[in-house]
Design a protein around this motif. Structure first.
Motif, PDB file in Angstrom:
ATOM      1  N   VAL A   1     -22.318  76.780  13.295  1.00 52.35           N
ATOM      2  CA  VAL A   1     -20.999  76.893  12.679  1.00 52.35           C
ATOM      3  C   VAL A   1     -20.516  75.530  12.204  1.00 52.35           C
ATOM      4  N   PHE A   2     -20.669  74.526  13.081  1.00 47.15           N
ATOM      5  CA  PHE A   2     -20.233  73.183  12.707  1.00 47.15           C
ATOM      6  C   PHE A   2     -21.040  72.647  11.536  1.00 47.15           C
ATOM      7  N   PHE A   3     -22.371  72.826  11.596  1.00 51.32           N
ATOM      8  CA  PHE A   3     -23.230  72.228  10.599  1.00 51.32           C
ATOM      9  C   PHE A   3     -23.326  73.040   9.311  1.00 51.32           C
ATOM     10  N   ASN A   4     -22.782  74.244   9.283  1.00 49.00           N
ATOM     11  CA  ASN A   4     -22.761  74.996   8.035  1.00 49.00           C
ATOM     12  C   ASN A   4     -21.946  74.279   6.969  1.00 49.00           C
ATOM     13  N   ARG A   5     -21.047  73.389   7.398  1.00 46.69           N
ATOM     14  CA  ARG A   5     -20.244  72.626   6.445  1.00 46.69           C
ATOM     15  C   ARG A   5     -20.983  71.373   5.977  1.00 46.69           C
ATOM     16  N   SER A   6     -22.122  71.078   6.574  1.00 47.83           N
ATOM     17  CA  SER A   6     -22.877  69.885   6.208  1.00 47.83           C
ATOM     18  C   SER A   6     -23.740  70.186   4.988  1.00 47.83           C
ATOM     19  N   THR A   7     -23.569  69.410   3.964  1.00 47.89           N
ATOM     20  CA  THR A   7     -24.287  69.691   2.726  1.00 47.89           C
ATOM     21  C   THR A   7     -25.109  68.514   2.215  1.00 47.89           C
ATOM     22  N   THR A   8     -24.936  67.341   2.822  1.00 49.35           N
ATOM     23  CA  THR A   8     -25.659  66.186   2.300  1.00 49.35           C
ATOM     24  C   THR A   8     -27.119  66.230   2.736  1.00 49.35           C
ATOM     25  N   PRO A   9     -28.002  65.670   1.937  1.00 49.08           N
ATOM     26  CA  PRO A   9     -29.425  65.630   2.316  1.00 49.08           C
ATOM     27  C   PRO A   9     -29.660  64.933   3.645  1.00 49.08           C
ATOM     28  N   ASP A  10     -28.897  63.882   3.936  1.00 52.66           N
ATOM     29  CA  ASP A  10     -29.097  63.153   5.180  1.00 52.66           C
ATOM     30  C   ASP A  10     -28.718  64.011   6.384  1.00 52.66           C
ATOM     31  N   GLU A  11     -27.645  64.781   6.266  1.00 52.04           N
ATOM     32  CA  GLU A  11     -27.249  65.673   7.358  1.00 52.04           C
ATOM     33  C   GLU A  11     -28.301  66.754   7.576  1.00 52.04           C
ATOM     34  N   ARG A  12     -28.816  67.302   6.481  1.00 56.58           N
ATOM     35  CA  ARG A  12     -29.853  68.338   6.605  1.00 56.58           C
ATOM     36  C   ARG A  12     -31.118  67.766   7.236  1.00 56.58           C
ATOM     37  N   ARG A  13     -31.436  66.521   6.900  1.00 57.10           N
ATOM     38  CA  ARG A  13     -32.611  65.877   7.496  1.00 57.10           C
ATOM     39  C   ARG A  13     -32.429  65.720   9.002  1.00 57.10           C
ATOM     40  N   GLN A  14     -31.249  65.280   9.419  1.00 58.69           N
ATOM     41  CA  GLN A  14     -30.989  65.106  10.847  1.00 58.69           C
ATOM     42  C   GLN A  14     -31.070  66.434  11.599  1.00 58.69           C
ATOM     43  N   ILE A  15     -30.506  67.462  11.016  1.00 62.47           N
ATOM     44  CA  ILE A  15     -30.551  68.783  11.651  1.00 62.47           C
ATOM     45  C   ILE A  15     -31.993  69.252  11.800  1.00 62.47           C
ATOM     46  N   GLN A  16     -32.799  69.057  10.756  1.00 62.33           N
ATOM     47  CA  GLN A  16     -34.193  69.480  10.810  1.00 62.33           C
ATOM     48  C   GLN A  16     -34.960  68.706  11.870  1.00 62.33           C
ATOM     49  N   GLU A  17     -34.651  67.433  12.042  1.00 57.17           N
ATOM     50  CA  GLU A  17     -35.310  66.634  13.079  1.00 57.17           C
ATOM     51  C   GLU A  17     -34.993  67.189  14.471  1.00 57.17           C
ATOM     52  N   ILE A  18     -33.758  67.612  14.687  1.00 58.38           N
ATOM     53  CA  ILE A  18     -33.385  68.208  15.969  1.00 58.38           C
ATOM     54  C   ILE A  18     -34.158  69.504  16.190  1.00 58.38           C
TER      55      ILE A  18
ATOM     56  N   LEU B   1     -22.881  61.379  14.540  1.00 55.52           N
ATOM     57  CA  LEU B   1     -22.736  61.154  15.972  1.00 55.52           C
ATOM     58  C   LEU B   1     -23.112  62.411  16.760  1.00 55.52           C
ATOM     59  N   LEU B   2     -22.675  63.561  16.275  1.00 53.51           N
ATOM     60  CA  LEU B   2     -23.016  64.817  16.938  1.00 53.51           C
ATOM     61  C   LEU B   2     -24.523  65.065  16.881  1.00 53.51           C
ATOM     62  N   CYS B   3     -25.133  64.775  15.756  1.00 53.19           N
ATOM     63  CA  CYS B   3     -26.590  64.891  15.642  1.00 53.19           C
ATOM     64  C   CYS B   3     -27.283  63.983  16.653  1.00 53.19           C
ATOM     65  N   ALA B   4     -26.773  62.771  16.791  1.00 54.87           N
ATOM     66  CA  ALA B   4     -27.387  61.816  17.715  1.00 54.87           C
ATOM     67  C   ALA B   4     -27.256  62.287  19.161  1.00 54.87           C
ATOM     68  N   VAL B   5     -26.129  62.893  19.507  1.00 58.40           N
ATOM     69  CA  VAL B   5     -25.948  63.439  20.856  1.00 58.40           C
ATOM     70  C   VAL B   5     -26.961  64.551  21.107  1.00 58.40           C
ATOM     71  N   ARG B   6     -27.112  65.431  20.152  1.00 59.69           N
ATOM     72  CA  ARG B   6     -28.048  66.551  20.304  1.00 59.69           C
ATOM     73  C   ARG B   6     -29.492  66.057  20.372  1.00 59.69           C
ATOM     74  N   MET B   7     -29.835  65.093  19.538  1.00 64.45           N
ATOM     75  CA  MET B   7     -31.192  64.558  19.568  1.00 64.45           C
ATOM     76  C   MET B   7     -31.463  63.837  20.886  1.00 64.45           C
ATOM     77  N   ARG B   8     -30.469  63.144  21.404  1.00 71.94           N
ATOM     78  CA  ARG B   8     -30.612  62.462  22.694  1.00 71.94           C
ATOM     79  C   ARG B   8     -30.905  63.473  23.796  1.00 71.94           C
ATOM     80  N   SER B   9     -30.205  64.601  23.773  1.00 73.11           N
ATOM     81  CA  SER B   9     -30.413  65.637  24.783  1.00 73.11           C
ATOM     82  C   SER B   9     -31.839  66.168  24.745  1.00 73.11           C
ATOM     83  N   VAL B  10     -32.297  66.531  23.552  1.00 76.88           N
ATOM     84  CA  VAL B  10     -33.640  67.104  23.425  1.00 76.88           C
ATOM     85  C   VAL B  10     -34.706  66.065  23.738  1.00 76.88           C
ATOM     86  N   SER B  11     -34.487  64.823  23.327  1.00 73.14           N
ATOM     87  CA  SER B  11     -35.462  63.761  23.574  1.00 73.14           C
ATOM     88  C   SER B  11     -35.584  63.448  25.060  1.00 73.14           C
TER      89      SER B  11
END
Length: 202
Positions: A107-124, A50-60
């Protein structure tokens, strides 16, 4: 993105912006939305998503409004005027979304370790880079033509966008504020930005 997803993102953006991503739970967002957690989980699998989606919405939102300006206005000064003004308008009009993006999310995303989370972060990150490149393109053209002062491009881009992003930190929307009021802020800040580029009487 459908209406229900947008409503969830708006509620999440308000919560993240007001209380911080670490402090907010899905329960908090559901209460703010006056909905059940099930409605949120129907569209978003986790708070991280959800946080990734909020950030992507902002940039988009930014990219989708600024890219046509770059494509349609050849004169670098006129393009930059409209880009700066539009950027600030979007900050003021979608304040919660951009407030979330203005905060350091590493800081928040440093705890994210799944491939899907990393993919979302990279897209942002990729979308944000593409957005910055729109400014790089116009700045290079303006520096080459002598409209803007010659300065290192990366330093100029990051400094310019930081200035234009500043309302995400200090601006507080007021219920009685009109679009004209917001336009005055956008014009003034855009003029400051152009002045920083070496443009006189912008």
């Amino acid at each position: 993105m459908n209406k229900s997803q947008l409503e969830i993102l708006e509620a999440a953006a308000d919560c993240f912006a007001n209380y911080g991503a670490d402090a907010v739970s899905i329960d908090d967002i559901a209460r703010h939305l006056h909905a059940t957690k099930g409605r949120i989980y129907h569209h978003f699998r986790s708070k991280s998503e959800l946080l990734c989606a909020v950030r992507m919405r902002s940039v988009s939102l930014m990219f989708d409004q600024i890219a046509p300006i770059v494509d349609s206005i050849d004169d670098p000064l006129e393009a930059m005027k409209k880009m700066a003004f539009t950027h600030v308008q979007l900050i003021l009009g979608h304040h919660s979304f951009h407030r979330v993006v203005s905060e350091d999310f590493r800081v928040f995303f440093n705890r994210s370790t799944t491939p899907d989370e990393r993919r979302q972060i990279q897209e942002i990150i990729d979308k944000r880079t593409a957005y910055e490149n729109l400014f790089r393109e116009v700045l290079r053209k303006g520096m080459k033509s002598g409209v803007f002062a010659e300065r290192p491009i990366s330093l100029t881009v990051h400094s310019l966008i930081t200035l234009l992003n500043s309302p995400s930190i200090w601006y507080s929307p007021r219920p009685n504020q009109t679009q004209d009021d917001r336009d005055v802020i956008a014009r003034d800040l855009a003029q400051m930005a152009l002045g920083a580029l070496g443009v006189k009487d912008a």
